[in-house]
Design a protein around this motif. Structure first.
Motif, short mmCIF file in Angstrom:
data_model
loop_
_atom_site.label_atom_id
_atom_site.label_comp_id
_atom_site.label_asym_id
_atom_site.label_seq_id
_atom_site.Cartn_x
_atom_site.Cartn_y
_atom_site.Cartn_z
N SER A 131 -12.23 1.84 4.99
CA SER A 131 -13.40 1.02 5.33
C SER A 131 -12.98 -0.41 5.68
N LEU A 132 -11.96 -0.90 4.98
CA LEU A 132 -11.46 -2.25 5.29
C LEU A 132 -10.80 -2.28 6.66
N LYS A 133 -10.07 -1.22 6.97
CA LYS A 133 -9.42 -1.13 8.29
C LYS A 133 -10.47 -1.13 9.40
N GLU A 134 -11.58 -0.43 9.14
CA GLU A 134 -12.64 -0.36 10.15
C GLU A 134 -13.30 -1.73 10.33
N ILE A 135 -13.50 -2.44 9.22
CA ILE A 135 -14.02 -3.81 9.31
C ILE A 135 -13.10 -4.65 10.20
N GLU A 136 -11.79 -4.52 9.96
CA GLU A 136 -10.80 -5.28 10.73
C GLU A 136 -10.88 -4.91 12.22
N ARG A 177 0.83 -1.21 0.00
CA ARG A 177 0.00 0.00 0.00
C ARG A 177 0.86 1.25 0.00
N GLU A 178 0.27 2.36 -0.44
CA GLU A 178 0.89 3.67 -0.24
C GLU A 178 0.84 3.98 1.26
N ASP A 179 1.60 4.98 1.70
CA ASP A 179 1.60 5.35 3.12
C ASP A 179 0.19 5.70 3.60
N ASP A 180 -0.63 6.28 2.71
CA ASP A 180 -1.99 6.67 3.11
C ASP A 180 -2.99 5.52 2.99
N GLY A 181 -2.53 4.32 2.66
CA GLY A 181 -3.40 3.15 2.68
C GLY A 181 -3.86 2.67 1.32
N LEU A 182 -3.79 3.51 0.31
CA LEU A 182 -4.27 3.10 -1.02
C LEU A 182 -3.44 1.92 -1.54
N ALA A 183 -4.12 0.83 -1.91
CA ALA A 183 -3.40 -0.33 -2.44
C ALA A 183 -2.80 0.04 -3.79
N LEU A 184 -1.53 -0.30 -3.98
CA LEU A 184 -0.88 0.03 -5.25
C LEU A 184 -1.54 -0.75 -6.38
N SER A 185 -1.73 -0.06 -7.50
CA SER A 185 -2.32 -0.69 -8.68
C SER A 185 -1.86 0.09 -9.91
N SER A 186 -1.64 -0.62 -11.00
CA SER A 186 -1.26 0.06 -12.24
C SER A 186 -2.37 1.03 -12.65
N ARG A 187 -3.62 0.71 -12.28
CA ARG A 187 -4.75 1.56 -12.68
C ARG A 187 -4.84 2.84 -11.84
N ASN A 188 -4.07 2.94 -10.75
CA ASN A 188 -4.11 4.19 -9.96
C ASN A 188 -3.66 5.38 -10.81
N SER A 189 -2.89 5.11 -11.87
CA SER A 189 -2.41 6.22 -12.71
C SER A 189 -3.57 6.88 -13.45
N TYR A 190 -4.72 6.21 -13.54
CA TYR A 190 -5.88 6.83 -14.19
C TYR A 190 -6.56 7.87 -13.30
N LEU A 191 -6.29 7.81 -11.98
CA LEU A 191 -7.09 8.60 -11.03
C LEU A 191 -6.74 10.09 -11.07
N SER A 192 -7.76 10.94 -11.08
CA SER A 192 -7.52 12.37 -10.89
C SER A 192 -7.21 12.57 -9.40
N LYS A 193 -6.75 13.78 -9.06
CA LYS A 193 -6.42 14.07 -7.66
C LYS A 193 -7.66 13.85 -6.77
N GLU A 194 -8.79 14.32 -7.27
CA GLU A 194 -10.05 14.22 -6.52
C GLU A 194 -10.48 12.75 -6.35
N GLU A 195 -10.41 11.99 -7.44
CA GLU A 195 -10.80 10.58 -7.38
C GLU A 195 -9.90 9.80 -6.42
N ASN A 224 -9.00 -5.61 -0.56
CA ASN A 224 -9.55 -6.62 0.36
C ASN A 224 -8.69 -6.73 1.60
N ILE A 225 -9.24 -7.49 2.53
CA ILE A 225 -8.49 -7.79 3.75
C ILE A 225 -8.88 -9.19 4.19
N ILE A 226 -7.94 -9.91 4.78
CA ILE A 226 -8.28 -11.22 5.35
C ILE A 226 -8.30 -11.06 6.86
N LEU A 227 -9.43 -11.39 7.46
CA LEU A 227 -9.59 -11.19 8.90
C LEU A 227 -8.86 -12.29 9.67
#
Ligand code: AMP
Length: 287
Positions: A214-219, A186-204, A283-286
């Motif tokens: 949300s996954l952290k909260e589930i955990e 993951r990035e430091d802020d939690g976003l899972a690294l993905s090749s598709r992250n390069s599509y994201l605008s700053k806002e997205e 995802n996360i595995i509990l």
């Protein structure tokens, strides 16, 4: 030894023939390129475990649906080769689609032999919206296994359904190798690294941060003893940014892949959302 960039199946096979003569162990890391630290973690694991490491870089046309991003998927071969060199990869195998599937676009299951994983593993999560996706994945991975004959193959937990399906394929088809699952980077802020992250605008990208939150909260709730998946589902829903389009949030037993209503250790909590046009999974595995 420097990294070899090979495009032809026969060239890969002749290198492997020599390695096998010397009884060297082979690790395969299948990728679609646009390599990032997530891929690098798989490659590093492969280097630790194997004498020789092959990274395949292939944007596999048969795993993309007609309205998906095959044409615009990021292709960064120069940078990928550099990363592989730095990590001490022995072979980067980057075939053209015609090398894998023949000339003339034989890409449908009218004309090509497909490996079809069991329906109960593909009619849920990502398979529900991506019809035929896992047939395409299983088929290309089977071909890569046959071309490279690895002892170990490395796959990320990021694509948990893919990992589960491929482990089952290895078991069901008696393929002589071991799949090594690797944790999500993951990035430091939690976003899972993905090749598709390069599509994201700053806002997205800001919206997308709510996925790992949300996954952290589930955990966190699970660790506090809350096991009712409808409560965990509602909690995730309340945290996910309202600008995201939610495709699914599912809870599955990661031993059997059956849907569960009560979470337990080894429950997979997985989701897919769209941030604008970009589809993201996490995802996360509990435990
Ligand atoms: P891809 O290039 O997206 O097909 O991914 C190739 C391999 O890298 C797959 O086994 C993925 O699960 C794995 N992978 C992708 N992103 C990550 C990540 N953030 N952490 C760990 N593995 C990953």
């Amino acid at each position: 030894m420097s990294t070899l960039l090979l495009n032809k199946i026969d060239d890969v096979k002749s290198n492997i023939k020599n390695w096998k003569k010397d009884n060297l162990t082979i690790g395969l890391v299948p990728t679609m390129g646009a390599l990032h630290r997530g891929h690098a973690s798989l490659i590093k694991r492969a280097k630790e475990m194997c004498n020789k490491v092959i990274v395949s870089v292939f944007v596999n046309p048969i795993q993309f649906g007609p309205n998906e991003d095959y044409d615009k998927y990021p292709r960064t071969m120069e940078a990928d080769k550099k990363i592989c060199e730095e990590l001490g990869v022995d072979i980067v195998f980057a075939p053209a689609p015609s090398e894998m599937y023949g000339q003339g676009g034989k890409l449908s299951n009218n004309e090509l032999t497909f490996v079809c994983p069991p329906y109960n593993l593909t009619d849920c999560l990502c398979g529900k919206s991506r019809i035929g996706h896992f047939d395409g994945v299983a088929t290309v991975v089977m071909k890569l296994f046959n071309i490279t004959t690895p002892d170990f193959a490395f796959f990320g937990q990021k694509d948990a359904q893919q990992l589960f399906i491929l482990k089952r394929m290895v078991k069901d088809l008696n393929i002589n190798l071991t799949i090594i699952p690797c944790p999500i980077v993951r990035e430091d802020d939690g976003l899972a690294l993905s090749s598709r992250n390069s599509y994201l605008s700053k806002e997205e990208r800001t919206w997308a941060l709510s996925i790992s939150k949300s996954l952290k909260e589930i955990e966190k709730l699970y660790k506090q003893g809350i096991t009712d998946c409808s409560i965990l589902f509602d909690t995730a829903l309340s945290i996910l940014d309202k600008n995201l389009e939610i495709e699914y949030i599912e809870f599955r037993n990661f031993d059997t892949f059956e849907e569960v209503k009560t979470a337990a250790n080894n429950t997979l909590a997985a989701m897919a959302v769209k941030a604008g046009k970009t589809r993201l999974i996490d995802n996360i595995i509990l435990v």
